[in-house]
Design a protein around this motif. Structure first.
Motif, PDB file in Angstrom:
ATOM      1  N   SER A  40       0.840  -1.199   0.000  1.00 24.81           N
ATOM      2  CA  SER A  40       0.000   0.000   0.000  1.00 24.81           C
ATOM      3  C   SER A  40       0.876   1.250   0.000  1.00 24.81           C
ATOM      4  O   SER A  40       0.583   2.235  -0.695  1.00 24.81           O
ATOM      5  N   PHE A  41       1.947   1.210   0.786  1.00 23.79           N
ATOM      6  CA  PHE A  41       2.912   2.310   0.819  1.00 23.79           C
ATOM      7  C   PHE A  41       3.501   2.524  -0.571  1.00 23.79           C
ATOM      8  O   PHE A  41       3.561   3.656  -1.086  1.00 23.79           O
ATOM      9  N   LEU A  42       3.903   1.442  -1.215  1.00 21.58           N
ATOM     10  CA  LEU A  42       4.511   1.554  -2.538  1.00 21.58           C
ATOM     11  C   LEU A  42       3.502   2.035  -3.579  1.00 21.58           C
ATOM     12  O   LEU A  42       3.862   2.792  -4.494  1.00 21.58           O
ATOM     13  N   CYS A  43       2.254   1.628  -3.457  1.00 20.57           N
ATOM     14  CA  CYS A  43       1.234   2.090  -4.410  1.00 20.57           C
ATOM     15  C   CYS A  43       1.071   3.601  -4.344  1.00 20.57           C
ATOM     16  O   CYS A  43       0.961   4.271  -5.380  1.00 20.57           O
ATOM     17  N   ALA A  44       1.042   4.142  -3.128  1.00 23.01           N
ATOM     18  CA  ALA A  44       0.962   5.599  -2.985  1.00 23.01           C
ATOM     19  C   ALA A  44       2.176   6.264  -3.633  1.00 23.01           C
ATOM     20  O   ALA A  44       2.052   7.302  -4.294  1.00 23.01           O
ATOM     21  N   ARG A  45       3.320   5.661  -3.466  1.00 22.88           N
ATOM     22  CA  ARG A  45       4.548   6.178  -4.072  1.00 22.88           C
ATOM     23  C   ARG A  45       4.462   6.152  -5.596  1.00 22.88           C
ATOM     24  O   ARG A  45       4.785   7.140  -6.265  1.00 22.88           O
ATOM     25  N   LEU A  65       2.375  -0.160 -10.759  1.00 28.98           N
ATOM     26  CA  LEU A  65       1.257   0.206  -9.898  1.00 28.98           C
ATOM     27  C   LEU A  65       0.123  -0.807 -10.013  1.00 28.98           C
ATOM     28  O   LEU A  65      -0.450  -1.229  -8.999  1.00 28.98           O
ATOM     29  N   ALA A  66      -0.203  -1.208 -11.248  1.00 30.96           N
ATOM     30  CA  ALA A  66      -1.314  -2.139 -11.447  1.00 30.96           C
ATOM     31  C   ALA A  66      -1.058  -3.462 -10.733  1.00 30.96           C
ATOM     32  O   ALA A  66      -1.937  -3.984 -10.028  1.00 30.96           O
ATOM     33  N   LEU A  67       0.142  -4.017 -10.887  1.00 32.88           N
ATOM     34  CA  LEU A  67       0.462  -5.293 -10.250  1.00 32.88           C
ATOM     35  C   LEU A  67       0.504  -5.160  -8.730  1.00 32.88           C
ATOM     36  O   LEU A  67      -0.052  -6.005  -8.005  1.00 32.88           O
ATOM     37  N   SER A  68       1.133  -4.112  -8.240  1.00 35.36           N
ATOM     38  CA  SER A  68       1.244  -3.917  -6.792  1.00 35.36           C
ATOM     39  C   SER A  68      -0.129  -3.715  -6.157  1.00 35.36           C
ATOM     40  O   SER A  68      -0.413  -4.255  -5.078  1.00 35.36           O
ATOM     41  N   ALA A  69      -0.984  -2.934  -6.823  1.00 34.62           N
ATOM     42  CA  ALA A  69      -2.330  -2.693  -6.291  1.00 34.62           C
ATOM     43  C   ALA A  69      -3.153  -3.975  -6.283  1.00 34.62           C
ATOM     44  O   ALA A  69      -3.930  -4.224  -5.347  1.00 34.62           O
ATOM     45  N   LEU A  70      -2.999  -4.797  -7.323  1.00 33.29           N
ATOM     46  CA  LEU A  70      -3.731  -6.066  -7.381  1.00 33.29           C
ATOM     47  C   LEU A  70      -3.338  -6.973  -6.221  1.00 33.29           C
ATOM     48  O   LEU A  70      -4.200  -7.539  -5.536  1.00 33.29           O
ATOM     49  N   VAL A  71      -2.040  -7.117  -5.984  1.00 34.13           N
ATOM     50  CA  VAL A  71      -1.578  -7.977  -4.896  1.00 34.13           C
ATOM     51  C   VAL A  71      -1.960  -7.375  -3.548  1.00 34.13           C
ATOM     52  O   VAL A  71      -2.410  -8.092  -2.634  1.00 34.13           O
ATOM     53  N   ALA A  72      -1.829  -6.063  -3.400  1.00 34.88           N
ATOM     54  CA  ALA A  72      -2.171  -5.414  -2.140  1.00 34.88           C
ATOM     55  C   ALA A  72      -3.651  -5.573  -1.812  1.00 34.88           C
ATOM     56  O   ALA A  72      -4.022  -5.771  -0.646  1.00 34.88           O
ATOM     57  N   SER A  73      -4.506  -5.505  -2.822  1.00 36.38           N
ATOM     58  CA  SER A  73      -5.952  -5.639  -2.587  1.00 36.38           C
ATOM     59  C   SER A  73      -6.318  -7.020  -2.059  1.00 36.38           C
ATOM     60  O   SER A  73      -7.356  -7.181  -1.409  1.00 36.38           O
ATOM     61  N   GLN A  74      -5.479  -8.017  -2.343  1.00 34.06           N
ATOM     62  CA  GLN A  74      -5.759  -9.385  -1.900  1.00 34.06           C
ATOM     63  C   GLN A  74      -5.034  -9.752  -0.600  1.00 34.06           C
ATOM     64  O   GLN A  74      -5.423 -10.728   0.057  1.00 34.06           O
ATOM     65  N   THR A  75      -4.021  -8.990  -0.233  1.00 35.61           N
ATOM     66  CA  THR A  75      -3.199  -9.382   0.913  1.00 35.61           C
ATOM     67  C   THR A  75      -3.124  -8.330   2.020  1.00 35.61           C
ATOM     68  O   THR A  75      -2.655  -8.641   3.116  1.00 35.61           O
ATOM     69  N   GLU A  76      -3.565  -7.111   1.737  1.00 37.59           N
ATOM     70  CA  GLU A  76      -3.447  -6.041   2.721  1.00 37.59           C
ATOM     71  C   GLU A  76      -4.778  -5.312   2.895  1.00 37.59           C
ATOM     72  O   GLU A  76      -5.677  -5.415   2.055  1.00 37.59           O
ATOM     73  N   SER A  77      -4.862  -4.546   3.979  1.00 35.41           N
ATOM     74  CA  SER A  77      -6.066  -3.757   4.217  1.00 35.41           C
ATOM     75  C   SER A  77      -6.073  -2.483   3.376  1.00 35.41           C
ATOM     76  O   SER A  77      -7.127  -1.880   3.182  1.00 35.41           O
ATOM     77  N   MET A  78      -4.900  -2.050   2.906  1.00 38.80           N
ATOM     78  CA  MET A  78      -4.715  -0.839   2.110  1.00 38.80           C
ATOM     79  C   MET A  78      -5.137   0.426   2.859  1.00 38.80           C
ATOM     80  O   MET A  78      -5.539   1.415   2.275  1.00 38.80           O
ATOM     81  N   VAL A  79      -5.024   0.383   4.180  1.00 44.57           N
ATOM     82  CA  VAL A  79      -5.313   1.544   5.024  1.00 44.57           C
ATOM     83  C   VAL A  79      -3.998   2.251   5.340  1.00 44.57           C
ATOM     84  O   VAL A  79      -3.024   1.616   5.742  1.00 44.57           O
ATOM     85  N   ILE A  80      -3.978   3.555   5.126  1.00 40.69           N
ATOM     86  CA  ILE A  80      -2.774   4.352   5.366  1.00 40.69           C
ATOM     87  C   ILE A  80      -3.075   5.427   6.406  1.00 40.69           C
ATOM     88  O   ILE A  80      -4.095   6.112   6.329  1.00 40.69           O
ATOM     89  N   ASP A  81      -2.188   5.557   7.380  1.00 40.76           N
ATOM     90  CA  ASP A  81      -2.268   6.635   8.363  1.00 40.76           C
ATOM     91  C   ASP A  81      -1.433   7.801   7.830  1.00 40.76           C
ATOM     92  O   ASP A  81      -0.208   7.773   7.868  1.00 40.76           O
TER      93      ASP A  81
END
Length: 289
Positions: free
Chosen positions: A35-40, A194-210
């Motif tokens: 999620s951090f990397l996707c924002a980057r 971004l597309a690949l990282s977001a796809l994996v993050a959506s399945q493995t992380e909450s994608m919540v950023i503080d």
């Protein structure tokens, strides 16, 4: 590149690349790694996209070049950065991460002959082995403290994936797309990343950023200093130098990171680490001589 740039760009690349731990140190407590990397990646695409349009930068005319540039970006950014950040977030000590990824110049040298037709001289092999030994000495105290971790084997896997990503990506880019415009090329590289990282993050992380001030600082640091500055220099070095010459520079990252951590955060430097720094510098000089 000019003779001055030939001397300065590698040093500047090492310095900028070595500060990546600052982003990880300050940002990962507030976001999961992908999620951090996707924002980057979103910010990099926006920044370089606006720059490319404003300066009317040329886009590749051959569809195959689009594919080659995109695939090199996935390997060098999505696979490598995703693996490193995941390994650190899962508790793999930075020293072991550096040691695993430190195998990259040796693996690159092994593949350079078959993939690129580059001849690796005996002197270069000696330099590469010396550089890796130096990295081992720099991180030896951190490795020794982590060998008793019960889940060390599982934590190593993301780092191994990162190692394969940066090695294959460097060889692939040097072979199929060594030269492209840095502005449009960055957009082409980071979009599939971004597309690949977001796809994996959506399945493995909450994608919540503080979105704390510390996280924003870390994010901007990684975008401007690493993704724009260091990655642009890396692309220039891949374009103009041999794969082995470029890969050997990664041996200087752990010693430089250790020096920055000592100066900025008061981390200790052992005599063994100082000896390792000298050996790493000698190894890189021998490999690039």
């Amino acid at each position: 590149m000019t003779p001055l740039a030939t001397r300065l760009y590698p040093l500047l690349f090492v310095l900028l690349w070595s500060t990546g731990f600052i982003g990880a140190k300050y940002g990962l407590p507030y976001a999961e790694p992908l999620s951090f990397l996707c924002a980057r990646y979103v910010l990099v695409i926006a920044l370089m996209g606006v720059l490319a349009l404003a300066t009317r930068a040329p886009w590749p005319k051959d569809p195959r070049q689009w594919l080659h540039i995109a695939l090199s970006g996935v390997l060098v950014h999505a696979i490598y950065l995703g693996g490193v950040f995941t390994a650190i977030r899962h508790g793999l000590p930075a020293g072991i991460t550096a040691l695993v990824v430190g195998l990259q110049p040796l693996l690159t040298a092994l593949g350079a002959g078959a993939v690129l037709g580059e001849r690796v001289l005996p002197r270069q092999w000696i330099g590469l082995v010396a550089g890796f030994t130096g990295v081992g000495l720099v991180v030896a105290h951190k490795v020794a403290a982590a060998t008793a971790l019960p889940e060390l084997g599982a934590m190593l896997m993301p780092a191994v994936v990162a190692l394969l990503g940066i090695t294959i990506g460097t060889l692939y880019q040097k072979r199929f797309c060594p030269g492209f415009d840095l502005r449009t090329g960055s957009v082409i590289q980071f979009l599939p990343t971004l597309a690949l990282s977001a796809l994996v993050a959506s399945q493995t992380e909450s994608m919540v950023i503080d979105w704390s001030g510390q996280f924003v600082f870390a994010l901007l640091w990684l975008v401007l200093v690493l993704s724009v500055g260091a990655v642009s220099l890396l692309n220039l070095l891949i374009r103009s130098g041999s794969a082995v010459n470029v890969a050997s520079l990664f041996y200087l990252t752990p010693p430089t990171t250790a020096l920055i951590a000592w100066a900025a955060f008061g981390e200790t430097l052992t005599g063994l680490a100082l000896a390792g720094m000298g050996l790493s510098v000698f190894g890189v000089w021998l490999a690039r001589k």
